[in-house]
Enzyme design. Structure first.
Site, short mmCIF file in Angstrom:
data_model
loop_
_atom_site.label_atom_id
_atom_site.label_comp_id
_atom_site.label_asym_id
_atom_site.label_seq_id
_atom_site.Cartn_x
_atom_site.Cartn_y
_atom_site.Cartn_z
N CYS A 71 28.52 54.60 9.37
CA CYS A 71 28.93 55.85 8.74
C CYS A 71 29.53 55.51 7.38
CB CYS A 71 29.98 56.53 9.63
SG CYS A 71 30.95 57.76 8.78
N ASP A 121 66.38 54.33 45.80
CA ASP A 121 65.06 53.82 46.16
C ASP A 121 64.23 54.84 46.92
OD1 ASP A 121 65.83 51.58 44.96
OD2 ASP A 121 65.82 50.28 46.74
N ARG A 123 50.93 35.12 31.83
CA ARG A 123 50.38 34.62 30.58
C ARG A 123 50.71 35.53 29.40
NH1 ARG A 123 44.76 35.02 28.40
NH2 ARG A 123 44.87 33.58 26.70
N LYS A 175 36.75 27.97 39.01
CA LYS A 175 37.55 28.83 38.14
C LYS A 175 37.96 30.02 39.00
CE LYS A 175 37.60 31.00 33.61
NZ LYS A 175 38.05 32.35 33.96
N GLU A 204 46.82 29.63 39.17
CA GLU A 204 46.30 30.99 39.32
C GLU A 204 46.85 31.64 40.59
OE1 GLU A 204 44.39 31.41 36.73
OE2 GLU A 204 43.13 33.19 37.09
S1 IVH Z 1 42.64 25.50 32.91
C1 IVH Z 1 44.32 25.22 28.52
N1 IVH Z 1 41.63 25.72 35.30
O1 IVH Z 1 40.90 30.89 33.37
C2 IVH Z 1 43.52 25.89 29.57
N2 IVH Z 1 42.05 27.73 34.10
O2 IVH Z 1 39.53 31.63 30.91
C3 IVH Z 1 44.19 25.92 30.88
N3 IVH Z 1 41.55 29.76 35.34
O3 IVH Z 1 43.76 31.53 31.49
C4 IVH Z 1 43.40 26.63 31.89
N4 IVH Z 1 40.89 28.77 37.19
O4 IVH Z 1 43.87 31.91 34.02
C5 IVH Z 1 42.04 26.37 34.22
N5 IVH Z 1 40.79 25.77 37.45
C6 IVH Z 1 41.21 26.41 36.37
C7 IVH Z 1 41.21 27.82 36.31
C8 IVH Z 1 41.64 28.43 35.13
C9 IVH Z 1 41.10 29.93 36.59
C10 IVH Z 1 41.86 30.84 34.40
C11 IVH Z 1 43.18 30.74 33.69
C12 IVH Z 1 42.86 30.77 32.22
C13 IVH Z 1 41.50 31.37 32.21
C14 IVH Z 1 40.72 30.95 31.00
#
Ligand code: IVH
Length: 706
Positions: free
Chosen positions: A447, A43, A149, A128, A184
């Site tokens: 092109c 390390d 993911r 979000k 997240e």
């Molecule tokens: S729901 C099936 N909720 O945004 C969809 N996503 O652009 C499930 N994200 O990959 C996602 N905040 O990484 C959800 N409150 C929230 C979120 C959220 C951030 C991210 C997530 C997702 C991406 C999609």
């Protein structure tokens, strides 16, 4: 030996050699440690080499390599983590940018579900979070696995790292036997600033923004480093569950909170678009003082039974949307306009900018789209930016929204230099000199050099190895460019014959700058690993114009395997007849896309290049969802007339989930026609052809839905 020279007195040449050497050693060490489970460096030596690399990069930032080991602090090599196939795919969200998009989202859902405008329809609205998503698998209440993911289907196993995050409980009680909690990982502003100042003190690179810092910290090969990084986690969704969590999104989130997860306090329940927009504004007002980055508000249908009915498009759920915040803006000088040639021959103008920070990221390029855009015109000849053109030397306003490439929003004519001239768009390809033509109706000049154009060839190769395509570890854009320039590869097939053509390939490769014996062996190994490739990825990788990821997967799903697909493309060459009709009948494949696909197979050179590639591969047929036991699997179904129990879109989505192929027109291939009231010519044609015709009720009975 350069290794012994003090960093302060290294010359630039020595520094470059030393950086290459360190990149090789550290990449090898990462591989030994993680993939081979056979650490050879202790390390302390590893850390010392990493420190030295960072110190040299700090002195000679221009020499920093694309495969820099310090970048791998930010994005650890994928080979460092084992792979996890998600039990339920981790999807992304489609976007809304304004109030109209939000109203349309509500209307679209009502239409799909057959709900009238006044029927109640509730949504949750929550911030979000601008971090990276993580899926946590609990079995019998114990955390057993954490995965990033990745590409949505396969992520990286970061379990050891996730266990170091205080917001993530090791054990939960009263939960279903299997529960995948999704959410997240992010870093707060205060923690981010403190981390960056520690990084700089240690001679390491500062992170561009909290999201990069969070991603870099979670994807550390050594979980002790992750532990020292202040990561946080908000739970907002779930993947596989052995028993339903609740009946509504809101109740499910409350349950996650009861299990001990942090959930966002700004999550609200809203009845319709007006309330969603009010909550959006509330969140936007608080954005600056939240203490962590958010980039919009996510709306989700509250009723989980409705979510289930709505289901998914190819990469996004129908029941959710991300309403993004307006882009951030900044002013700077436009210092030049370069023309880049893409894989389909498009000449794309790029603005070179005096670097400026926009929303926490340093921007030095912006897209200028095409020649009309530079002139201040949109695709229909209407004015944009009030008709102001863009010239070299202009003072321009730059914006970026989320991950989108920066764009020019405005030009300040009062600061335009007097000698600035209108930009003249080239009519020959700057890369190969071939004529660059603009076809009627196409905004883009292209092109005409095809595969003789080095830019097109190299861009095709870069696309071929990109993440959503072949995703060959150790073979990124930079390496492809190098191999192309050196004449080692000219087309995709050459990648797979690289080792055989250079029987001493290893010998040669390992002597090149940036390559050691380990990385060379690894490269040939990862190339071999990708000889088995799923059909949809292969179609996407071919880089045919208009064939994006979603379209490629629709086409792959339709034809199932390579030989069926290839034969169909040949048969469709006349752009008419049964094979052509069958192709354009695929929902989501228009005639433009179909034409582009068919013509790629009809062009002799391109065709031969594809054949050479296929000879090197084992193309895996599409694995369709398990529809055994479905009475309509493999059947071609057509819906016509008015459906009374559900919308056409829902009927179609359901049929497809059961393995049926839904077509828009009746032909001899049709197995079932579902005819509602008002069915006209299709019903007649079906009767003439002797196709089985069912009422909506009979259909629902057949699929066990009534
Ligand atoms: S729901 C099936 N909720 O945004 C969809 N996503 O652009 C499930 N994200 O990959 C996602 N905040 O990484 C959800 N409150 C929230 C979120 C959220 C951030 C991210 C997530 C997702 C991406 C999609």
């Amino acid at each position: 030996m350069t290794a012994q020279i003090d960093v302060d007195i290294l010359t630039a040449d020595q520094a470059a050699i030393e950086l290459a050497r360190l990149a090789g050693i550290l990449a090898g060490a990462n591989h030994d440690y993680h993939s081979a489970d056979d650490p050879r460096l202790d390390d302390a030596t590893y850390d010392a080499l990493k420190q030295r690399n960072a110190a040299i990069e700090a002195r000679f930032p221009e020499l920093k390599r694309a495969d820099s080991p310090s970048e791998q602090v930010g994005a650890a090599p994928a080979e460092g983590f084992s792979k996890v196939t998600h039990a339920v795919a981790m999807l992304s969200l489609s976007n809304a940018f304004d109030a109209e998009d939000v109203t349309e989202f509500d209307a679209r859902i009502r239409k799909f579900l057959g709900l009238g405008p006044d029927a109640p329809l509730a949504f949750t609205a929550e911030p979000k979070i601008d971090g990276l998503s993580l899926s946590l698998r609990y079995e019998n209440g114990a955390l057993v696995q954490a995965a990033t993911r990745g590409d949505g289907a396969v992520g990286e196993n970061v379990t050891a790292n996730a266990r170091t995050i205080a917001d993530i409980p090791e054990k939960i009680t009263d939960a279903p036997a299997v529960l995948e909690v999704r959410g997240e990982v992010y870093m707060s502003h205060t923690d981010f600033e403190a981390l960056n100042s520690r990084q700089l003190d240690a001679g390491a690179k500062a992170f561009a923004n909290p999201r990069n810092a969070a991603a870099g910290s979670l994807r550390q090969l050594d979980s002790r480093i992750t532990q020292a990084r202040p990561l946080k986690f908000f739970a907002y969704a779930w993947g596989a569950v052995s028993a339903p969590l609740a009946d509504t999104q809101k109740n499910a989130i409350d349950r996650l909170q009861a299990f001990g997860f942090a959930t966002n306090p700004l999550t609200a329940l809203c009845n319709g678009p007006a309330e969603l927009l009010t909550h959006y504004e509330k969140i936007e007002t608080q954005r600056a003082t939240l203490g962590y980055d958010i980039d919009g508000v996510v709306y989700k249908v509250n009723d989980l039974a409705l979510q289930e009915r709505l289901g998914f498009r190819s990469t996004t759920p129908r029941w959710a949307i991300a309403h993004k915040f307006a882009a951030e803006l900044a002013w700077t000088w436009l210092t030049g306009i370069d023309i880049q040639v893409g894989r389909t021959g498009a000449l794309s103008p790029v603005a070179r900018l005096q670097p400026v920070t926009v929303g926490g990221v340093v921007v030095s390029n912006a897209t200028l789209h095409n020649e009309d855009y530079i002139k201040g015109l949109d695709s229909k000849g209407g004015e944009i930016r009030g008709g102001k053109d863009i010239r070299i030397g202009d003072w321009v306003q730059v914006y970026r929204a989320g991950d989108v490439i920066p764009k020019i929003a405005d030009v300040d004519l009062s600061r335009r230099p007097e000698n600035a001239k209108a930009f003249v768009f080239p009519d020959t390809c700057p890369e190969c000199g071939s004529e660059a033509l603009r076809e009627p109706g196409d905004a883009v000049r292209r092109c005409t050099g095809g595969l003789i154009c080095p830019a097109q060839a190299v861009e095709k190769l870069k696309h071929f190895v990109s993440r959503a395509a072949f995703d060959i570890e150790g073979l990124g854009a930079r390496q492809v460019e190098q191999f192309y320039t050196d004449g080692w590869i000219a087309e995709p097939a050459d990648i797979f014959t690289l080792k055989e053509r250079y029987s001493q390939g290893l010998q040669q490769l390992k002597n090149r700058e940036g390559w050691g014996e380990k990385s060379a062996t690894n490269l040939f190994h990862s190339i071999d690993e990708k000889r088995r490739i799923p059909l949809d990825r292969l179609i996407f990788a071919l880089g045919i114009r208009h064939m994006g990821e979603a379209a490629s997967s629709l086409v792959a799903m339709h034809y199932g395997d390579w030989s069926t697909f290839e034969t169909a493309m040949k048969k469709a060459a006349p752009l008419e007849g049964a094979a052509w009709e069958d192709l354009i009948d695929i929902d989501g494949v228009g005639s433009v896309m179909a034409g582009s696909l068919v013509s790629a197979f009809a062009q002799e050179r391109e065709r031969a290049s594809i054949d050479r590639l296929i000879a090197q591969l084992e193309v895996q047929p599409v694995t369709r969802p398990d529809t055994s036991g479905s009475p309509v699997a493999g059947k071609v179904v057509v819906f016509t007339g008015t459906l009374e129990q559900m919308s056409r879109a829902e009927a179609k989505a359901r049929a497809e989930r059961l393995g049926a192929k839904v077509s828009g027109s009746v032909s001899a291939k049709t197995d079932i026609l579902v005819a509602g009231p008002g069915a006209g010519s299709k019903a007649k044609k079906a009767a003439d052809l002797g196709v089985e015709t069912l009422s909506e009720g009979e259909w629902l009975k057949l699929i066990g839905a009534s």
